[in-house]
Scaffold this motif. Structure first.
Motif, short mmCIF file in Angstrom:
data_model
loop_
_atom_site.label_atom_id
_atom_site.label_comp_id
_atom_site.label_asym_id
_atom_site.label_seq_id
_atom_site.Cartn_x
_atom_site.Cartn_y
_atom_site.Cartn_z
N MET A 26 0.85 -1.26 0.02
CA MET A 26 -0.09 -0.02 -0.22
C MET A 26 0.77 1.21 -0.04
SD MET A 26 -3.63 -0.03 2.40
CE MET A 26 -3.25 -1.39 3.45
N PRO A 27 0.57 2.25 -0.91
CA PRO A 27 1.45 3.38 -0.75
C PRO A 27 1.32 4.16 0.38
CG PRO A 27 -0.48 3.64 -2.15
CD PRO A 27 -0.57 2.38 -1.79
N HIS A 28 2.11 4.90 0.92
CA HIS A 28 2.44 5.56 2.13
C HIS A 28 1.76 7.01 1.68
CE1 HIS A 28 4.83 8.37 4.80
NE2 HIS A 28 3.83 7.89 5.52
N LEU A 29 0.88 7.48 2.47
CA LEU A 29 0.47 9.02 2.30
C LEU A 29 0.97 9.90 3.48
CD1 LEU A 29 -3.32 8.97 0.89
CD2 LEU A 29 -1.34 9.66 -0.22
N SER A 30 1.10 11.12 3.20
CA SER A 30 1.39 11.81 4.31
C SER A 30 -0.12 12.31 4.79
CB SER A 30 2.26 13.19 4.02
OG SER A 30 1.38 13.90 3.07
N ALA A 69 -8.41 6.31 -2.05
CA ALA A 69 -7.24 5.74 -1.88
C ALA A 69 -7.01 4.69 -0.73
CB ALA A 69 -6.25 6.55 -1.72
N GLN A 70 -6.48 3.69 -1.26
CA GLN A 70 -5.85 2.46 -0.20
C GLN A 70 -4.20 3.08 0.21
OE1 GLN A 70 -7.30 -0.21 1.20
NE2 GLN A 70 -9.31 0.33 0.14
N ALA A 71 -4.25 3.47 1.60
CA ALA A 71 -3.07 3.93 2.01
C ALA A 71 -2.48 3.67 3.37
CB ALA A 71 -3.07 5.36 1.65
N VAL A 128 -1.00 3.03 10.21
CA VAL A 128 -2.20 2.85 9.88
C VAL A 128 -2.65 2.47 8.52
CG1 VAL A 128 -4.53 3.43 10.37
CG2 VAL A 128 -2.87 4.45 11.67
N GLY A 129 -3.30 1.42 8.11
CA GLY A 129 -3.45 1.03 6.73
C GLY A 129 -4.98 1.10 6.45
N SER A 167 -15.33 12.26 5.13
CA SER A 167 -15.66 12.26 6.68
C SER A 167 -17.16 12.70 6.82
CB SER A 167 -14.76 13.35 7.29
OG SER A 167 -14.80 13.39 8.61
N GLN A 168 -17.67 11.97 7.77
CA GLN A 168 -19.02 12.25 8.21
C GLN A 168 -19.10 13.52 9.15
OE1 GLN A 168 -21.21 9.80 7.37
NE2 GLN A 168 -19.53 8.82 6.26
N GLY A 169 -18.03 13.67 9.86
CA GLY A 169 -17.94 14.88 10.56
C GLY A 169 -17.93 16.13 9.54
N GLY A 170 -17.90 17.49 10.14
CA GLY A 170 -18.04 18.65 9.30
C GLY A 170 -16.65 19.06 9.37
N LYS A 171 -15.75 18.60 10.30
CA LYS A 171 -14.54 19.59 10.65
C LYS A 171 -13.48 18.96 9.87
CE LYS A 171 -14.08 18.62 15.43
NZ LYS A 171 -13.36 18.43 16.51
N GLN A 172 -13.38 17.94 9.10
CA GLN A 172 -12.31 17.77 7.97
C GLN A 172 -13.19 16.91 6.60
OE1 GLN A 172 -11.83 15.99 11.50
NE2 GLN A 172 -13.56 14.81 10.76
N ALA A 173 -12.35 16.98 5.72
CA ALA A 173 -12.88 16.60 4.56
C ALA A 173 -12.70 15.00 4.33
CB ALA A 173 -12.03 17.27 3.08
N THR A 174 -11.80 14.58 5.03
CA THR A 174 -11.72 12.84 4.85
C THR A 174 -11.15 12.42 6.22
OG1 THR A 174 -8.97 13.12 4.73
CG2 THR A 174 -10.35 13.51 2.59
N GLU A 175 -11.26 10.92 6.37
CA GLU A 175 -10.82 10.40 7.36
C GLU A 175 -10.33 8.98 6.95
OE1 GLU A 175 -14.24 10.86 9.71
OE2 GLU A 175 -15.26 8.80 9.07
N LEU A 176 -9.58 8.27 7.72
CA LEU A 176 -9.07 7.00 7.45
C LEU A 176 -9.61 5.90 8.10
CD1 LEU A 176 -6.93 5.68 5.66
CD2 LEU A 176 -5.35 5.72 7.79
N ARG A 177 -10.40 4.99 7.33
CA ARG A 177 -10.99 3.72 8.10
C ARG A 177 -9.86 2.69 8.00
NH1 ARG A 177 -16.76 3.98 6.47
NH2 ARG A 177 -16.77 5.65 8.06
#
Ligand code: 4AD
Length: 468
Positions: A1-5, A17-19, A75-76, A82-92
């Motif tokens: 899996m690629p590494h994302l910052s 993305a899977q990361a 974390v992979g 994101s469900q919450g309004g504070k951020q655009a994305t989250e990592l499952r």
């Protein structure tokens, strides 16, 4: 899996993305719905990545539920909206590997906010805080802008020496470099320490400025700059002085004072424009939590003109200011921080370039103007003052006339033999030239609004302090 910052994983294009994301835990919160929120930061940006760690993870009970601030993790999983309004994305998370635990009873950076003073004691951990992380990202951006600006303008980067035998500023604030045994140094006939027997065969010091060597290279390559560590053994415990700081010093042949001021103005505007464009998130944090005028100040500098004013006129303004200054104002005296701040903050409300200072308070190398109407001699010096910081740049046109330079050296009690090479530049194809020095830390103070210079350099060196 690629590494994302974390920075990239927080952006919308990462959705789907899977990361793998690696960083340090800021907080963990367990939801009753059978998962935990883990906030991970890796320093790539101010914000954290919200990780959703489900109870199905094999190590959920044994490890995830024991994560505390400071633990390092990999974390992979899939980046999702994101469900919450504070951020655009989250990592499952599909996997969460603990790389290093952080003893919760000892890790100093718990949720509670610490003062900047306290954080200085933990200079090894403070870059993990929002404030210092943001400062260091801005410091990096400023450093890059410095190189970009000069490189794009045709200046060559020269590396001037750190160890030197000459005191450029003539202020005697140099740290000695020696390998002599302090308990038993060799002595000459008169009982003085014999530095001829020292490592370099003469008294040597850490540089206070790369200017003199910069002038050598400007006298051959035209436009050069040096950018490196600079040392001053001045015993000033202020919020604007360090014993070790970084200075960038351009030097250009065929430049006179007005060219030098134009260069300084374009240079500062360029740095500010780059930071405004590329460090938005960090700047907004500074504007909210550190100094509410930062953004306004930067936008004003980027768009406005720098006020240019001879020292003599500045003295006139200060005399009429009706202020109760601690230090007296008089022609021939150096301006104190309080005077500089009055000019740039109160009177002009923006950057000011003061020029043509009395010769008696400036170093030997500055170009001497003819006497003024009252018979007083000034030199073509320039100091750039900005609100919030005061002096941020010091520079001058250099004295390129051999006879005048020799006379100035004599007046200041300098031994011409020590500067034979500097004088040679005036013997062989001498040309008008000029340059200046910008203190990197003062610039970072200016763009972040940080009050104390100790908080804009990774490891501050000040009188009585050299930990880390
Ligand atoms: O005005 P200064 O002493 O100028 C020179 O050293 C010239 N030789 C530069 C040149 O013309 N090439 O220092 C230049 C700048 C100051 O305006 C300030 O920003 C910074 O260097 N500076 C310091 N920064 C932090 N701590 C200190 N102790 C500093 N001393 C100077």
């Amino acid at each position: 899996m690629p590494h994302l910052s974390v920075k990239d994983a927080r952006l919308e294009p990462a959705i789907g993305a899977q990361a793998v994301v690696k960083g340090w835990v800021r907080t963990r919160r367990d939801s009753k719905a059978g998962f935990s929120f883990v906030e991970v930061n890796d320093g790539s940006c101010l914000g954290n990545l919200q990780v959703i760690a489900p109870a199905e993870l094999a190590n959920y009970e044994s490890e995830v539920k024991h994560l505390t601030a400071g633990c390092s993790v990999a974390v992979g999983g899939e980046v999702v909206a994101s469900q919450g309004g504070k951020q655009a994305t989250e990592l499952r998370a599909d996997s969460l590997e603990v790389i290093g635990w952080a003893e919760p009873e000892n890790y100093p950076l718990q949720k509670k906010r610490h003062s900047l003073e306290k954080l200085r004691e933990w200079a090894h951990l403070r870059p993990r805080t929002n404030a210092i992380g943001a400062v260091m990202r801005v410091r990096n951006r400023v450093s890059r802008s410095i190189h970009d600006f000069f490189q794009e303008d045709g200046f060559l980067y020269v590396h001037t020496p750190i160890v030197t035998a000459s005191d450029c500023e003539g202020a005697g604030e140099m740290f000695r470099v020696t390998t002599l045994d302090p308990a038993d140094p060799p002595r000459d006939d008169r009982g003085a320490v014999d530095y001829a027997k020292d490592f370099f065969g003469r008294a040597s010091y850490l540089t206070v400025s790369g200017q003199l060597e910069g002038e050598i290279y400007a006298s051959a390559l035209g436009k050069v700059y040096t950018f490196g560590p600079t040392f001053r053994a001045e015993n000033s415990n202020t919020s604007r002085h360090l014993a070790e700081f970084w200075m960038v010093e351009p030097e250009a042949a065929f430049f006179e004072l007005s060219d030098n001021i134009d260069l300084a103005e374009r240079f500062l505007k360029r740095i500010v424009a780059d930071v405004l464009r590329d460090c938005q998130e960090d700047l907004e944090m500074f504007n909210q939590h550190v100094d509410k005028t930062v953004l306004e100040r930067l936008e004003k500098l980027a768009g406005g003109e720098f006020k240019r004013l001879p020292y003599t006129e500045a003295i006139g303004l200060l005399e009429q200011a009706g202020e109760d200054f601690e230090y007296p104002v008089a022609w021939g005296h150096d301006l104190q921080a309080e005077h500089e701040r009055w000019l740039t903050e109160k009177h002009f409300g923006g950057p000011v370039v003061l020029t043509d200072y009395p010769a008696s308070i400036k170093p030997f190398y500055m170009y001497v103007n003819g006497p003024d109407a009252e018979g007083r001699t000034t030199v073509r010096a320039m100091d750039v003052l900005v609100p919030g910081v005061g002096e941020i740049i010091g520079g001058s046109q250099r004295e390129h006339r051999l006879d005048v330079l020799q006379q100035r050296m004599e007046e200041q009690g300098l031994d011409q033999a020590d500067y034979w090479w500097y004088l040679d530049l005036r013997r062989y194809g001498s040309v008008p030239h000029a340059g200046f020095g910008l203190g990197l830390e003062r610039m970072v103070q200016y763009v972040t609004g940080m009050h104390n210079i100790r908080d804009v350099i990774p490891f501050p060196r000040t009188p009585g302090s050299c930990e880390f």
